[in-house]
Design a protein around this motif. Structure first.
Motif, PDB file in Angstrom:
ATOM      1  N   PHE A 421       0.813  -1.207   0.000  1.00 23.75           N
ATOM      2  CA  PHE A 421       0.000   0.000   0.000  1.00 23.75           C
ATOM      3  C   PHE A 421       0.851   1.264   0.000  1.00 23.75           C
ATOM      4  N   SER A 422       1.977   1.179   0.659  1.00 18.88           N
ATOM      5  CA  SER A 422       2.705   2.442   0.882  1.00 18.88           C
ATOM      6  C   SER A 422       3.829   2.709  -0.115  1.00 18.88           C
ATOM      7  N   ASN A 423       4.450   1.654  -0.636  1.00 19.75           N
ATOM      8  CA  ASN A 423       5.643   1.898  -1.436  1.00 19.75           C
ATOM      9  C   ASN A 423       5.322   2.497  -2.791  1.00 19.75           C
ATOM     10  N   VAL A 424       6.207   3.341  -3.254  1.00 22.08           N
ATOM     11  CA  VAL A 424       6.068   3.865  -4.606  1.00 22.08           C
ATOM     12  C   VAL A 424       7.460   4.032  -5.202  1.00 22.08           C
ATOM     13  N   HIS A 425       7.500   3.725  -6.484  1.00 21.77           N
ATOM     14  CA  HIS A 425       8.763   3.710  -7.198  1.00 21.77           C
ATOM     15  C   HIS A 425       9.008   5.097  -7.748  1.00 21.77           C
ATOM     16  N   VAL A 426      10.001   5.794  -7.223  1.00 21.83           N
ATOM     17  CA  VAL A 426      10.152   7.163  -7.692  1.00 21.83           C
ATOM     18  C   VAL A 426      11.395   7.422  -8.504  1.00 21.83           C
ATOM     19  N   LEU A 427      12.490   6.954  -8.006  1.00 19.85           N
ATOM     20  CA  LEU A 427      13.726   7.428  -8.589  1.00 19.85           C
ATOM     21  C   LEU A 427      14.457   6.317  -9.303  1.00 19.85           C
ATOM     22  N   ASN A 428      15.120   6.686 -10.311  1.00 13.91           N
ATOM     23  CA  ASN A 428      15.875   5.697 -11.039  1.00 13.91           C
ATOM     24  C   ASN A 428      17.356   5.763 -10.762  1.00 13.91           C
ATOM     25  N   ILE A 429      17.856   6.929 -10.517  1.00 18.01           N
ATOM     26  CA  ILE A 429      19.301   7.089 -10.507  1.00 18.01           C
ATOM     27  C   ILE A 429      19.767   7.745  -9.230  1.00 18.01           C
ATOM     28  N   PRO A 447       7.673  16.671  -7.019  1.00 18.99           N
ATOM     29  CA  PRO A 447       9.066  17.007  -7.358  1.00 18.99           C
ATOM     30  C   PRO A 447      10.046  16.496  -6.299  1.00 18.99           C
ATOM     31  N   ALA A 448      11.287  16.396  -6.736  1.00 22.18           N
ATOM     32  CA  ALA A 448      12.304  15.761  -5.910  1.00 22.18           C
ATOM     33  C   ALA A 448      12.489  16.366  -4.522  1.00 22.18           C
ATOM     34  N   PRO A 449      12.552  17.686  -4.406  1.00 24.63           N
ATOM     35  CA  PRO A 449      12.844  18.240  -3.078  1.00 24.63           C
ATOM     36  C   PRO A 449      11.837  17.780  -2.028  1.00 24.63           C
ATOM     37  N   ALA A 450      10.593  17.693  -2.431  1.00 25.13           N
ATOM     38  CA  ALA A 450       9.569  17.277  -1.480  1.00 25.13           C
ATOM     39  C   ALA A 450       9.806  15.850  -1.013  1.00 25.13           C
ATOM     40  N   ILE A 451      10.266  15.028  -1.949  1.00 22.11           N
ATOM     41  CA  ILE A 451      10.515  13.633  -1.585  1.00 22.11           C
ATOM     42  C   ILE A 451      11.682  13.548  -0.615  1.00 22.11           C
ATOM     43  N   THR A 452      12.736  14.290  -0.917  1.00 22.10           N
ATOM     44  CA  THR A 452      13.904  14.255  -0.020  1.00 22.10           C
ATOM     45  C   THR A 452      13.539  14.771   1.350  1.00 22.10           C
ATOM     46  N   ALA A 453      12.609  15.711   1.391  1.00 22.61           N
ATOM     47  CA  ALA A 453      12.222  16.279   2.675  1.00 22.61           C
ATOM     48  C   ALA A 453      11.398  15.293   3.497  1.00 22.61           C
ATOM     49  N   GLY A 454      11.002  14.166   2.888  1.00 16.85           N
ATOM     50  CA  GLY A 454      10.258  13.148   3.634  1.00 16.85           C
ATOM     51  C   GLY A 454       8.768  13.403   3.670  1.00 16.85           C
ATOM     52  N   PHE A 570       3.541   7.795   2.151  1.00 13.86           N
ATOM     53  CA  PHE A 570       2.878   8.506   3.238  1.00 13.86           C
ATOM     54  C   PHE A 570       3.851   9.334   4.043  1.00 13.86           C
ATOM     55  N   GLY A 571       5.063   9.533   3.476  1.00 11.04           N
ATOM     56  CA  GLY A 571       6.012  10.369   4.192  1.00 11.04           C
ATOM     57  C   GLY A 571       6.864   9.563   5.154  1.00 11.04           C
ATOM     58  N   ALA A 572       7.598  10.285   6.002  1.00 13.26           N
ATOM     59  CA  ALA A 572       8.602   9.641   6.835  1.00 13.26           C
ATOM     60  C   ALA A 572       7.999   8.933   8.048  1.00 13.26           C
ATOM     61  N   LYS A 573       6.865   9.421   8.546  1.00  9.82           N
ATOM     62  CA  LYS A 573       6.292   8.812   9.750  1.00  9.82           C
ATOM     63  C   LYS A 573       4.853   8.365   9.499  1.00  9.82           C
TER      64      LYS A 573
END
Lengths: 704, 565
Positions: A421-429, A447-454, A570-573
Motif C-alpha cells: 500500500f505504501s511503497n512507490v517507485h520514484v527514482l531511477n538514478i 518534485p524531488a525536493p519534497a521527496i527528499t524532505a520526507g 505517506f512520508g517519513a512517519k
C-alpha cells in the motif's frame, strides 16, 4: 572491513554435503544403515557449523561508521572455471548478509530435515540413495546462494532442479511419480532458458556476470544509464526463470505434482529452500530490478495473482499435502508481490518465516501420513488424541501462516501488505535527488525536493492502481489462507475420526527423531518473526531499535533500491496508516479462522451446501483452472504434433513424395537410376542431389 | 604466376625443397595408427580359436594411447608451413583432432569385447577397421591439399562402411552397410566433381594456392565467366562434408545406418568420422574458400549463409524428430544431427568475418565434449545386452539403472552432458558456442546470429526431454521382463565407460585445460590468409598473458599475507 578473497570456509560449507553425497552415493549400499544416517546428517551438520563460523567472521569484520554497520562481503575464489579472451568466469563464493540467512536456512533446516528423514525413511531399503540425493541437493543449493557470479548460481540452479527431479521420482515404481519428476524438470528447463538468455544480455551489456561488479555498474549514476535500456528486458527474463523455479504463474504447474516425492523432500525443497531461490535471486539483483518500474510491476502483479489463485485452489484440496502445496504456491506469490513493490526485506523476511512454518507443516503432515498411511483429510479427524505433539506443533504452524498476532507469519505478511500500500517507485538514478531535477519518474507527480524532505508523495494513477490492487489481493489471500489452513487443521486433528477403526488402532505418535525437528521448527515458527516488528509499535511504545534487527541486517544490500528508488508515499512517519493496515490484515486473518471453525467444527454440513451451490466454481478450482489441460493442449500436444509432422515431412514428403516423384520422372526420362536395386538408397541419393540443386538454385537466385 | 605468389607472401620455398627430416614428424600420429592396425592384423593371425579377443582391444587402446602421446610430444614442435610439397600440415589444430580421434577410437574399441560376446561375433576385423579409419581421420585433419583430403576421406570412410555391415546375420546391418556405402560413394563422387571444378578454375589442388588463385580470379573480373563454376565447385565440396557430418539436408542416411550398425561402431562413426569431416571442412573453408565473395555472411551470399541454414535446419529437425523416436540409437542419430547443427552454429559465427576466426575454439571444445559423451552413451548400449540380442529401445533398458547402478550412473552422466546440463562438458560446450554466436551478433549488429543462438537454446530445451526419457526409463520404469538384459562382465568396457564419464565431468568442472588446448589449436591453425594470421597472433599473445597470470596466481602467496579464516 575484511576484504580477502581467501575465506576458504565458504568452500568448506559447500564441500561437506558433496562429500556426504559422494560417500553415500558410491559406497552407501555396502555401508551399515546406521552409518549412512550418520554420514548424511553429520555432513550437513558440519556445513551448518561452518556457516555459523563464517557468519560470525562476517559480523566480526564489519566496519562501524557512526550508527551504520557495513558488513561488506567475504569471498573465496576456488579456481578459474572458464577463461578465454574477454570471457572469464571463476568458481567463486561470496558471503554477505543476504547469503547468510539463506545459508542458515539451507544448512539449519536442512539438518533438521535430514534428522527427520532418518526416522521417516527408516524402512526404505535404498536409504543411501535418498540421502545421497538429499546431500547433493544441499550442495547445489549452497552453490546457488553462495555463488559470486551468475554462472555459479546457474550451476546450482540447474543442480537443484536435477536433484529435485531425482527426489520427486524417488519412489520410481509409480508411473505418476516418474511423470511428476519429469514435468518438474521440463517446466524448470523452460524457466532456465529465459534465465540464460537474460544472463547473456546482461553479460553483453556489461561484460561481466560477477554480482559485485554488476552492482557497481547498476548503482553508479553514470554507468547505470548504459544498462538502463536493457534492465527491464533482462529483469523480466530472469524473473521468468524465477517463475519456473519458484512456481509462479504461468509455470507453477509442477509444484503440486512434485508432492509425489517423500514428505521431508517436500518440506526441504518444495517449501523451505529451492522454491524460494527465485526470491533470493531477484533480491540479489535488486539493483537491476529497481531500475525498471515496469518490470517491478509485472513481478508484483504476477506475484499477487499467484498468491490469490494458489489460495483459491488450496480451498478445495482434500489431500493434506495438496493443501500445503497450493499454500506454498500462494505464499511464494506473496514473496514475489513483496519483491514487486520494492520490499525486498519483506520478501526475505517471509522467505525465512515461511521456511519455518511451512517446513513444520510439511513435516507435521508427514508425521500424520506416517501414522495413518493416508493423505486424504476426509479420512482423518480427531488425531490430536493419538498424536498430541504433532497436533500441537501443527497448530502453531497454522497460526503462524495465518498471521495470528505475534506469530512469525504475522510480522512478515504485515510488512509485505503494508509495503504494497505504501511503497512507490520514484527514482531511477542515485544522485538525481541531490541534483534536484524536477519530476523524476513517470510514477509520481511530486518534485524531488519534497521527496527528499520526507513528505507525502503524490502517486500517478497507474502506480496507485497496481499498488493498491496487489495489496487488496494480498489481504483477500490472507483471509483465504487463514480459512484453508484451519480447515486443514480442524479436519485432521479435531472433531471425530472418520477413517476405519483398524487404522486408528495402529495410529501412533512418531519417533523422537521426527518429533524433535517438529518441536524446534515450532519454536522458530512461533518466535522467528520477533526480529522484525512493525515500525509503529516500536515507535509508539519506544521499544529498542534492536526489534528491527531484520531490516537493519539487510540495509546495506538494498541500500540503493530502498533509499534512491523506492519510497513510502505517506512520508517519513506513516505510523497511523501502518497501524490501520496491520489491524485490517489481522482482522481478515481472524475472520478466516472464525469461518473455518464454524464450517468444519460447529456446522460441518455447511461446506457441503456451499459446494452444491457453487458446483461449477468448485469444479474449476478442483481442476486447477484447467491450466494443466491448457498446457497439454498448447505445448505438449503441439510439440508432439510438430514432431510427427516433421517425421512425416522427413520420411514422406522429402524422402517419399518429392524425391520419389523426382526419381520417377528421372527414371522415366533417362532411366538413370534403373540399375540400382534398393529403392530406398535410390531415393536417398536423388534426395542428396536435390539438396545440392536446391542450394545452388537459391545461391544463384541470390547472386543474380 | 610464380612471381605473383612470391608477392603474396606465400611460403613458396617450402614447396620447392625436398622434405626435410623434421617434416616426417607430420606423419607420426597417422602412421602409428596404421601400424597399430597392421599389428592387430598380425596378432590376430596367431589367435588361438575358442578364446576371447579382449587382448586385441587392449592392444588397440594402448596403440591409440601412443598416438595421443605422440600428439602431446609433437605439440610444441609444429611447422608453420605445409610439409611434403604442400600435402600435409603439422600444426596444433591437426594434432588436436588427431588426439581426439585416437582417444575416441581407443575408447570405442575398449567397448567392443562386451558387445561382441553378446553377439557371438568375436572377430578381429572390427579392431583393424576402426584403427584404419582413425588413421584416415588423422590425415584428414592434417590435409593441406584437396588430394590428401579426398584420400584421407576415403581411408576414413571405407572401413566405416564395412563396420556398418559388420553384423552380417542381422538384415538391418546389411541394409545399413549398403545404404551407407552407396550414398557415401555418391556423395564422395559429388565432392570429387566439385574438386575437379575447383581445379579447373585454379589449376591447383593445394589449399593455399586455391585460396590465392580464387581471390585473383574473382578480383580480376573473371567473375562473369568463371564464378558459376566456382560456386558449384564450392557447393559440391561442401555437400560432401555435410554428408559426413550428417547435417540437414544431407542427413537422411543417419538414422537407418545408426540403427543397423553395431553400437560401439556407431559410437565411433558418430564421433570420429564427424570430427574428421569437421576438421577437414574447417581447413578447406578457411584456407581455400576464404575469399569474402565465397564466404558470404556480410559480403553477400556464400558458404556462411549455406551453413547458417543447415545449422538452423539441423537443430530444429534433429531435436524435434528425436522426441518421436522409440529406439535409442535412432534417437541418438537424430540428436547427433542436432549436435552437428550446434557445431555449425559455431563455424558460422567464426566464419562471419576474418576477425572472428578465434571463435573456432568453441567448435573444437564442443567436438571434444560431444565425442566423449557420445562414445560413452553408445558404450552403455554395448555394455548391456544378452546373447544374440542388442539393447536399443527404451523398453529394453527399463529398470536397468537400479539393477546395474554402474551403467545407470554412466548413462546419467552422458545424457546430462548431451542435454547440456551443468556441471558436465556439454554445458560448457554449449555455453561456448552460444556465447560465440551471441558475441558475433552483438558486435556486428546482425540480428540473424542472435536469432540463431536463441533458436539453439530453445531447441536444446526440447533436447532435455528426450535425453531425460532415457534416464526415466532406466530408473523409473519396471523392467518388462526379468531375464531380458544383463550387464556385460567385460572389464575393458567398464574401463572405457569410466574414462568417458570422468572426461565428461572433468571437461565440465575443470574445462580450463581443454579450453586452452582448443584455443591453441585455433591459434596455431596453419594456412590462413594474412588478415586471419593477425588475429591469431593477438590470440596467441592473449593466451600467453592468461597463462602467465595463472602461473603467477599458482605461486604461493608471499609471507605476511596468510589467508584468513
Amino acid at each position: 572491513m575484511l576484504y580477502t578473497d581467501q575465506f576458504y570456509y565458504l568452500g568448506l560449507i559447500a564441500l561437506m554435503p558433496l562429500i556426504g553425497a559422494l560417500i553415500n552415493g558410491l559406497i552407501g549400499a555396502k555401508l551399515p544403515r546406521k552409518l549412512v544416517d550418520v554420514i548424511a546428517c553429520s555432513s550437513i551438520g558440519l556445513s551448518f557449523m561452518f556457516s555459523l563460523i563464517s557468519i560470525k567472521a562476517l559480523v566480526d569484520n564489519a566496519a562501524h561508521i557512526g550508527d551504520e554497520t557495513i558488513y561488506g562481503h567475504l569471498s573465496y575464489t576456488a579456481y578459474q572455471w572458464i577463461y578465454a579472451g574477454d570471457f572469464g568466469v571463476d568458481i567463486a563464493f561470496m558471503l554477505d548478509p543476504l547469503t547468510s540467512m539463506m545459508l542458515l536456512l539451507i544448512t539449519g533446516i536442512g539438518f533438521l530435515i535430514h534428522l527427520y528423514s532418518v526416522g521417516y525413511m527408516s524402512e526404505e531399503p535404498a536409504k543411501w540413495r535418498y540421502f545421497s540425493y538429499l546431500n547433493l541437493f544441499c550442495f547445489s543449493m549452497l552453490l546457488l546462494v553462495l555463488g559470486k557470479n551468475m554462472l555459479v548460481t546457474f550451476i546450482g540452479w540447474e543442480g537443484v532442479g536435477a536433484c529435485s527431479y531425482l527426489l520427486i521420482g524417488f519412489w520410481y515404481t509409480d508411473d505418476a511419480k516418474a511423470a511428476a519428476g519429469q514435468k518438474a524438470f521440463i517446466v524448470n528447463r523452460v524457466g532456465d532458458f529465459a534465465f540464460l538468455v537474460g544472463m547473456f544480455i546482461l553479460f553483453y551489456e556489461t561484460g561481466t556476470v560477477d554480482y559485485v561488479a554488476l552492482k557497481e555498474i547498476a548503482t553508479d549514476a553514470a554507468s547505470m544509464a548504459s544498462i538502463a535500456p536493457i534492465a527491464g528486458v533482462a529483469s523480466i527474463l530472469i524473473f521468468i526463470g524465477c517463475t519456473g523455479k519458484s512456481a509462479q504463474i504461468p509455470l507453477f504447474v509442477w509444484l503440486p505434482d512434485a508432492m509425489a516425492g517423500p514428505t521431508p523432500v517436500s518440506a526441504l525443497i518444495h517449501a523451505a529452500t529451492m522454491v524460494t531461490s527465485g526470491v533470493f535471486l531477484l533480491s540479489r539483483m535488486n539493483w537491476l530490478l529497481t531500475i525498471s518500474p515496469e518490470a517491478m510491476m509485472v513481478v508484483a502483479i504476477i506475484g499477487a495473482l499467484t498468491a490469490f489463485f494458489g489460495a483459491t485452489m488450496a480451498l478445495v484440496q482434500n489431500d493434506i499435502k495438496g493443501v500445503l502445496a497450493y499454500s506454498t504456491v500462494s505464499q511464494l506469490g506473496y514473496m514475489f508481490l513483496a519483491v514487486g513493490v520494492g520490499s525486498f526485506t519483506g520478501a526475505l523476511f517471509h522467505v525465512m518465516t515461511h521456511a519455518f512454518f511451512k517446513a513444520l507443516l510439511f513435516l507435521g503432515s508427514g508425521s500424520v501420513i506416517h501414522s495413518v498411511h493416508t493423505q486424504d483429510i476426509r479420512e482423518m479427524g480427531g488425531l490430536r488424541k493419538v498424536m498430541p505433539w504433532t497436533a500441537g506443533t501443527f497448530l502453531v504452524g497454522c497460526m503462524a501462516i495465518s498471521g495470528f498476532p505475534l506469530m512469525s507469519g504475522f510480522f512478515s505478511k504485515d510488512l509485505i501488505l503494508w509495503s504494497a500500500f505504501s511503497n512507490v517507485h520514484v527514482l531511477n538514478i542515485k544522485g538525481v535527488l541531490e541534483q534536484n531535477i524536477g519530476v523524476i519518474d513517470l510514477l509520481t507527480n511530486t518534485p524531488a525536493p519534497a521527496i527528499t524532505a520526507g513528505g507525502a508523495v503524490d502517486v500517478n494513477v497507474l502506480a496507485l492502481v497496481v499498488g493498491s490492487g496487489v495489496g487488496v489481493l494480498g489481504v483477500i489471500t490472507a483471509g483465504l489462507t487463514a480459512f484453508y489452513m484451519f480447515r486443514l487443521y480442524f479436519m485432521t486433528f479435531e472433531g471425530e475420526y472418520r477413517g476405519d477403526e483398524e487404522t486408528l488402532s495402529h495410529a501412533h505418535e512418531s519417533p523422537p527423531t521426527m518429533v524433535i525437528p517438529l518441536a524446534v521448527l515450532a519454536f522458530l515458527a512461533a518466535f522467528g518473526g520477533l526480529t522484525g516488528w512493525p515500525h509503529f509499535i516500536v515507535h509508539w511504545l519506544h521499544l529498542p531499535e534492536g526489534l528491527l534487527f531484520f531490516e537493519h541486517w539487510y540495509e546495506e544490500i538494498f541500500q540503493t533500491s530502498n533509499q534512491f528508488r523506492i519510497v513510502g508515499r505517506f512520508g517519513a512517519k506513516p505510523y497511523v496508516y501502518e497501524a490501520i493496515a496491520t489491524a485490517i490484515s489481522v482482522g481478515v486473518g481472524l475472520t478466516g479462522i472464525f469461518f473455518a471453525h464454524r464450517f468444519y467444527l460447529v456446522q460441518p454440513e455447511v461446506p457441503g451446501r456451499v459446494k452444491a451451490k457453487f458446483e461449477k466454481l468448485h469444479q474449476v478450482l478442483t481442476d486447477k483452472y484447467y491450466v494443466d489441460e491448457g498446457y497439454d493442449l498448447a505445448f505438449v500436444k503441439s510439440s508432439i504434433k510438430a514432431g510427427e509432422g516433421l517425421t512425416f515431412f522427413d520420411k514422406n514428403i522429402l524422402d517419399g513424395g518429392l524425391v520419389n516423384g523426382a526419381a520417377q520422372i528421372m527414371v522415366s526420362c533417362g532411366r538413370i537410376l534403373r540399375n540400382m536395386q534398393s529403392g530406398d538408397v535410390q531415393r536417398y541419393a536423388t534426395y542428396i542431389t536435390l539438396g545440392v540443386v536446391l542450394s545452388l538454385a537459391v545461391l544463384y537466385g541470390y547472386i543474380s | 604466376m610464380l612471381h605473383a605468389l612470391m608477392q603474396t607472401g606465400f611460403p613458396l620455398l617450402g614447396l620447392l625443397t625436398p622434405p626435410s627430416g623434421a617434416e616426417y614428424a607430420a606423419l607420426i600420429p597417422g602412421a602409428i595408427a596404421a601400424l597399430v592396425a597392421m599389428l592387430v592384423v598380425l596378432v590376430d593371425t596367431f589367435h588361438r580359436p575358442g578364446t576371447r579377443r579382449d587382448y586385441l582391444a587392449y592392444i588397440s587402446a594402448v596403440g591409440m594411447g601412443v598416438v595421443v602421446l605422440s600428439c602431446w610430444a609433437l605439440w610444441d614442435s609444429t611447422i608453420d608451413r605445409p610439409v611434403f610439397h604442400g600435402m600435409l600440415y603439422l600444426d596444433k589444430f591437426g594434432l588436436f583432432f588427431a588426439a581426439l580421434a585416437a582417444a575416441a577410437g581407443g575408447l570405442a574399441l575398449l567397448q567392443v569385447p562386451a558387445y561382441m560376446n553378446f553377439q557371438r561375433m568375436d572377430r578381429g576385423e572390427f579392431y583393424m577397421l576402426v584403427l584404419f579409419s582413425v588413421s584416415g581421420a588423422i590425415f584428414m585433419a592434417n590435409a593441406a591439399d584437396l588430394l590428401t583430403v579426398f584420400i584421407a576421406l576415403e581411408l576414413m570412410s571405407i572401413p566405416v562402411y564395412c563396420l556398418a555391415g559388420y553384423m552380417r546375420r542381422d538384415g538391418r546391418g546389411a541394409e545399413a552397410a549398403m545404404k551407407y556405402f552407396v550414398l557415401g560413394a555418391f556423395s564422395a563422387g559429388l565432392m570429387l566433381y566439385g574438386m575437379a571444378l575447383i581445379y579447373g578454375v585454379t589449376g591447383t589442388t593445394n589449399l593455399e594456392y586455391i585460396g590465392i588463385n580464387l581471390s585473383r580470379v574473382i578480383e580480376t573480373g573473371a567473375v562473369e565467366t568463371g564464378f558459376g563454376m566456382i560456386v558449384l565447385g564450392v557447393l559440391l565440396v561442401l555437400s560432401g562434408f555435410a554428408f559426413k557430418i550428417a547435417a540437414v539436408p544431407f542427413h537422411i542416411w543417419t538414422p537407418d545406418v545408426y540403427t543397423g550398425s553395431p553400437s560401439p561402431g556407431v559410437g565411433f562413426m558418430s564421433t570420429v568420422v564427424k570430427a574428421g569431416a569437421f576438421a577437414a571442412m574447417l581447413r578447406v573453408l578457411f584456407v581455400a574458400f576464404e575469399d569474402p565473395m565465397l564466404r558470404g555472411g556480410f559480403y553477400g551470399t556464400g558458404w556462411v549463409d549455406v551453413l547458417f541454414f543447415m545449422s538452423a535446419a539441423s537443430m530444429v529437425l534433429g531435436n524435434t524428430v528425436a522426441i518421436m523416436q522409440d529406439n535409442i540409437k535412432r534417437m541418438l542419430a537424430y540428436s547427433s544431427i542436432a549436435h552437428a547443427g550446434y557445431i555449425l552454429l559455431g563455424i558460422v559465427a567464426a566464419g562471419a568475418r576474418p576477425e572472428y576466426f578465434l571463435f573456432n575454439d568453441a567448435v573444437l571444445f564442443y567436438l571434444a565434449s560431444y565425442t566423449f559423451g557420445t562414445v560413452g552413451a553408445f558404450g552403455v548400449l554395448s555394455y548391456l545386452g544378452r546373447k544374440g540380442t542388442t539393447v536399443e529401445t527404451y523398453e529394453d533398458i527399463a529398470g536397468l539403472g537400479l539393477k546395474y547402478p554402474f551403467a545407470g550412473l554412466m548413462m546419467g552422466v552422458f545424457m546430462f552432458s548431451s542435454a547440456g546440463i551443468p556441471p558436465t562438458a556439454g554445458f560448457v560446450g554449449k555455453l561456448y558456442i552460444f556465447r560465440a554466436a551471441v558475441d558475433v551478433g552483438v558486435q556486428t549488429g546482425e540480428f540473424a546470429f542472435i536469432g540463431l543462438s536463441v533458436l539453439a537454446v530453445l531447441t536444446s530445451v526440447a533436447g532435455a526431454y528426450y535425453y531425460l526419457r532415457v534416464l526415466v526409463c532406466m530408473y523409473m520404469k519396471e523392467p518388462t521382463r526379468d531375464d531380458w538384459v544383463e550387464a556385460s562382465e567385460s572389464k575393458s568396457a567398464r574401463l572405457s565407460l569410466g574414462i568417458c564419464a570422468a572426461l565428461t565431468l572433468a571437461l565440465g568442472i575443470l574445462p580450463a585445460t581443454m579450453l586452452e588446448l582448443s584455443r591453441e589449436g585455433v591459434v596455431d591453425f596453419q594456412g590462413v590468409p594474412a588478415s586471419v594470421r593477425e588475429v591469431q597472433r593477438e590470440g596467441g599473445e592473449q593466451l600467453k598473458q592468461i597463462r602467465d597470470a595463472a602461473e603467477r596466481s599458482r605461486e604461493p602467496a608471499p609471507k605476511g599475507e596468510v589467508p584468513q579464516g
